[in-house]
Motif scaffolding. Structure first.
Motif, mmCIF file in Angstrom:
data_model
loop_
_atom_site.group_PDB
_atom_site.id
_atom_site.type_symbol
_atom_site.label_atom_id
_atom_site.label_comp_id
_atom_site.label_asym_id
_atom_site.label_seq_id
_atom_site.Cartn_x
_atom_site.Cartn_y
_atom_site.Cartn_z
ATOM 1 N N VAL A 1 -4.033 6.804 1.620
ATOM 2 C CA VAL A 1 -3.566 5.724 2.045
ATOM 3 C C VAL A 1 -5.755 4.004 1.535
ATOM 4 O O VAL A 1 -5.064 3.565 1.303
ATOM 5 C CB VAL A 1 -3.026 5.334 3.158
ATOM 6 C CG1 VAL A 1 -3.298 4.162 3.369
ATOM 7 C CG2 VAL A 1 -1.811 5.731 2.824
ATOM 8 N N ARG B 1 -5.551 1.535 -0.654
ATOM 9 C CA ARG B 1 -5.824 0.478 -0.945
ATOM 10 C C ARG B 1 -7.088 -0.357 -1.219
ATOM 11 O O ARG B 1 -7.173 -2.080 -1.588
ATOM 12 C CB ARG B 1 -6.236 -0.129 0.832
ATOM 13 C CG ARG B 1 -6.464 -0.934 1.640
ATOM 14 C CD ARG B 1 -7.112 -0.985 2.694
ATOM 15 N NE ARG B 1 -6.821 -0.130 3.881
ATOM 16 C CZ ARG B 1 -6.194 -0.806 4.785
ATOM 17 N NH1 ARG B 1 -5.197 -2.191 4.611
ATOM 18 N NH2 ARG B 1 -5.780 0.368 5.813
ATOM 19 N N LYS C 1 -4.170 9.692 5.829
ATOM 20 C CA LYS C 1 -5.093 8.818 5.876
ATOM 21 C C LYS C 1 -6.222 8.550 4.477
ATOM 22 O O LYS C 1 -6.432 7.355 4.078
ATOM 23 C CB LYS C 1 -5.935 9.098 7.025
ATOM 24 C CG LYS C 1 -5.105 8.482 8.445
ATOM 25 C CD LYS C 1 -5.546 8.734 10.022
ATOM 26 C CE LYS C 1 -6.599 7.761 10.008
ATOM 27 N NZ LYS C 1 -6.816 7.154 10.865
ATOM 28 N N ASN D 1 0.876 -1.401 -0.192
ATOM 29 C CA ASN D 1 0.468 -0.010 -0.148
ATOM 30 C C ASN D 1 0.572 1.423 0.015
ATOM 31 O O ASN D 1 2.293 1.568 0.940
ATOM 32 C CB ASN D 1 -1.408 0.064 1.471
ATOM 33 C CG ASN D 1 -2.001 0.139 0.847
ATOM 34 O OD1 ASN D 1 -3.792 0.167 1.958
ATOM 35 N ND2 ASN D 1 -2.729 1.043 0.129
ATOM 36 N N GLU D 2 -0.077 2.467 -0.839
ATOM 37 C CA GLU D 2 0.998 3.680 -0.573
ATOM 38 C C GLU D 2 0.288 4.419 -0.499
ATOM 39 O O GLU D 2 -1.209 4.060 -0.290
ATOM 40 C CB GLU D 2 1.829 3.773 -1.180
ATOM 41 C CG GLU D 2 1.456 3.740 -3.443
ATOM 42 C CD GLU D 2 2.098 4.462 -4.261
ATOM 43 O OE1 GLU D 2 2.722 6.072 -4.090
ATOM 44 O OE2 GLU D 2 3.232 3.183 -4.796
ATOM 45 N N THR D 3 0.131 5.772 -0.823
ATOM 46 C CA THR D 3 -0.920 6.902 -1.223
ATOM 47 C C THR D 3 -0.896 6.925 -2.379
ATOM 48 O O THR D 3 -0.301 6.858 -3.162
ATOM 49 C CB THR D 3 -0.411 8.725 -0.812
ATOM 50 O OG1 THR D 3 1.527 8.384 -1.957
ATOM 51 C CG2 THR D 3 0.339 7.998 0.647
ATOM 52 N N ASN E 1 5.447 3.999 1.497
ATOM 53 C CA ASN E 1 5.112 5.640 1.437
ATOM 54 C C ASN E 1 5.660 5.829 0.278
ATOM 55 O O ASN E 1 7.271 5.995 -0.563
ATOM 56 C CB ASN E 1 5.841 6.374 2.835
ATOM 57 C CG ASN E 1 4.728 7.962 3.011
ATOM 58 O OD1 ASN E 1 4.208 7.958 2.161
ATOM 59 N ND2 ASN E 1 5.065 8.832 3.759
ATOM 60 N N SER F 1 1.771 13.013 4.100
ATOM 61 C CA SER F 1 2.840 12.129 5.088
ATOM 62 C C SER F 1 3.267 13.690 5.967
ATOM 63 O O SER F 1 3.149 12.854 6.757
ATOM 64 C CB SER F 1 3.221 11.035 5.249
ATOM 65 O OG SER F 1 4.525 11.047 4.373
ATOM 66 N N VAL G 1 1.597 5.310 10.555
ATOM 67 C CA VAL G 1 1.296 4.006 10.022
ATOM 68 C C VAL G 1 0.894 2.584 10.071
ATOM 69 O O VAL G 1 -0.402 1.636 9.902
ATOM 70 C CB VAL G 1 2.280 3.527 8.864
ATOM 71 C CG1 VAL G 1 2.126 2.467 7.727
ATOM 72 C CG2 VAL G 1 2.357 4.452 7.187
ATOM 73 N N PHE H 1 3.289 -1.598 4.113
ATOM 74 C CA PHE H 1 3.150 0.193 3.835
ATOM 75 C C PHE H 1 4.658 0.595 3.046
ATOM 76 O O PHE H 1 5.684 -0.001 4.375
ATOM 77 C CB PHE H 1 2.821 0.785 4.591
ATOM 78 C CG PHE H 1 2.782 2.435 4.190
ATOM 79 C CD1 PHE H 1 1.038 2.515 3.387
ATOM 80 C CD2 PHE H 1 2.756 3.164 4.302
ATOM 81 C CE1 PHE H 1 0.435 3.025 2.949
ATOM 82 C CE2 PHE H 1 3.010 4.402 2.989
ATOM 83 C CZ PHE H 1 1.473 4.475 3.145
#
Length: 403
Positions: free
Chosen positions: A124, A128, A121, A104-106, A145, A113, A158, A143
């Motif tokens: 993310v 997801r 959030k 997962n990431e942005t 970033n 962040s 995270v 995760f």
């Protein structure tokens, strides 16, 4: 456990079209569709399709012994859906083998962040959901970033989202005498684990492979295998983190990069005591040896491994600040085009193009930029941002009128 963890970043931004001062208030579509499609199709043919085919071949050949991980940005996935469904299908086939982990990431490959916990959030969660939709319900456990940006506080955020760990750079100024070849703990939440990039061995492949001025050129399988064997026996994991575009795009096929990768798994499995593992497997099996203290954010970019690639000059900081000053206003607007543009304008590449660094780092920035100068990048972005602010203001007036 002695294992190698291969991780690849897959990312392409939505590039902004040339946008003049006189376009403000008149033209509200900012994205260079022709350029974006052209880049995706070019990289698809040079990298994504042939490399995905090669990885599928290696996974099938080694029957569960060869594994890799990907972080595919949400803006890249959007472009796969729009311009390269064949590439998306090839990634889906890889994930379906069970030997490929998705991280997962942005969603927008953003730097939120550093500025906003709530926006971080949100992004993310958006990413997801996109991974789950496109990859048959897949739920990432680990995760990473944007550009491996990490600090103690980011790691804590995270951890609060339920991930078992995250990836970052094994920066010298953070590690000191310690090695990146171990699992570490977040200094605030010791239950949250950290994997660090072995930048020496990673960059031998990603950056130095075709560099004829490098003292170790050419990089042969025998040489690389010997270096892996030289890793001290007590070390847990060698994290090989790199851009996926290393294969075929940054290092052209003519350099032999595909042939190198084709024989690497066999050489490692047959001539070393290393296995291959995904990040979640490493984090699930290895015990962390110590806390890692990162009070100031680090990244995997440039010589400094800090944030100066994106926030190192006044241009970048002005654009970044002006953008995120809009967050609370944008959050009140239920408009899909406003929300799309808010997302895409946060992509870190826009700030990367504004870098005024010199020497080798500056050359790397210039290589990736569609602009002639950092100042052109700044002016174009600020013109777009000014129009975006106009649109936000109009929407606010509409909402107030309705109320």
């Amino acid at each position: 456990m002695r294992t190698i963890c291969f991780y690849f970043q897959v990312h392409q931004p939505f590039r902004i079209k040339p946008y003049r001062f006189f376009d403000m208030g008149e033209d509200h579509y900012y994205w260079d569709d022709y350029l974006n499609k052209s880049v995706i199709r070019k990289v698809a043919q040079k990298c994504y399709l042939p490399m995905n085919e090669l990885l599928l071949e290696l996974i099938q050949k080694h029957q569960g012994k060869f594994k890799v991980a990907f972080s595919i940005s949400g803006v890249c996935l959007d472009q796969f859906e729009a311009y390269a469904p064949d590439v998306l299908e090839s990634f889906q086939r890889l994930v379906a083998t069970g030997q490929v982990e998705l991280l997962n990431e942005t969603d927008a490959h953003a730097l939120c962040s550093l500025r906003s916990k709530s926006e971080f959030k949100r992004m993310v969660e958006t990413h997801r959901a996109k991974i789950k939709r496109l990859f048959n319900g897949y739920e990432p456990k680990v995760f990473r970033n944007t550009e491996l940006v990490y600090s103690d506080k980011i790691g804590e955020m995270v951890a609060e989202m339920g991930y078992m760990g995250m990836l970052t750079e094994g920066a010298k100024h953070i590690l000191g005498w310690k090695s990146p070849n171990f699992v570490y703990q977040n200094s605030i939440n010791p239950d949250f684990k950290i994997l660090l990039k072995n930048f020496q061995l990673s960059d031998d492949i990603a950056f130095r492979f075709s560099d004829k001025s490098w003292s170790e050129h050419p990089l042969t399988i025998e040489k690389f295998t010997a270096w892996v064997n030289n890793v001290p026996k007590e070390h847990q994991v060698v994290n090989l983190f790199m851009d996926y575009e290393t294969f075929g795009e940054h290092q052209w096929a003519e350099t032999g990069i595909f042939e190198f990768m084709r024989v690497l798994p066999t050489a490692i499995l047959n001539h070393t005591d290393f296995t291959f593992s995904t990040p979640s497997e490493v984090l699930g099996q290895a015990n962390p040896i110590a806390k890692i203290q990162v009070p100031i954010p680090i990244s995997w970019a440039d010589e400094e491994r800090d944030l100066t690639a994106w926030l190192g000059n006044d241009l970048q900081n002005e654009a970044f600040t002006k953008l995120y000053d809009l967050e609370s206003r944008v959050n009140k607007i239920d408009d899909p085009e406003i929300q799309r543009d808010w997302n895409y304008l946060q992509t870190s590449d826009h700030f990367y193009y504004m870098s005024t660094k010199f020497f080798s780092d500056g050359a790397v920035h210039a290589y990736f930029s569609p602009y002639e100068t950092p100042y052109d990048a700044f002016i174009n972005y600020m013109n777009v941002l000014s129009d975006f602010i106009i649109r936000v203001s109009r929407k606010e007036k509409e909402i107030q009128g309705v109320a």
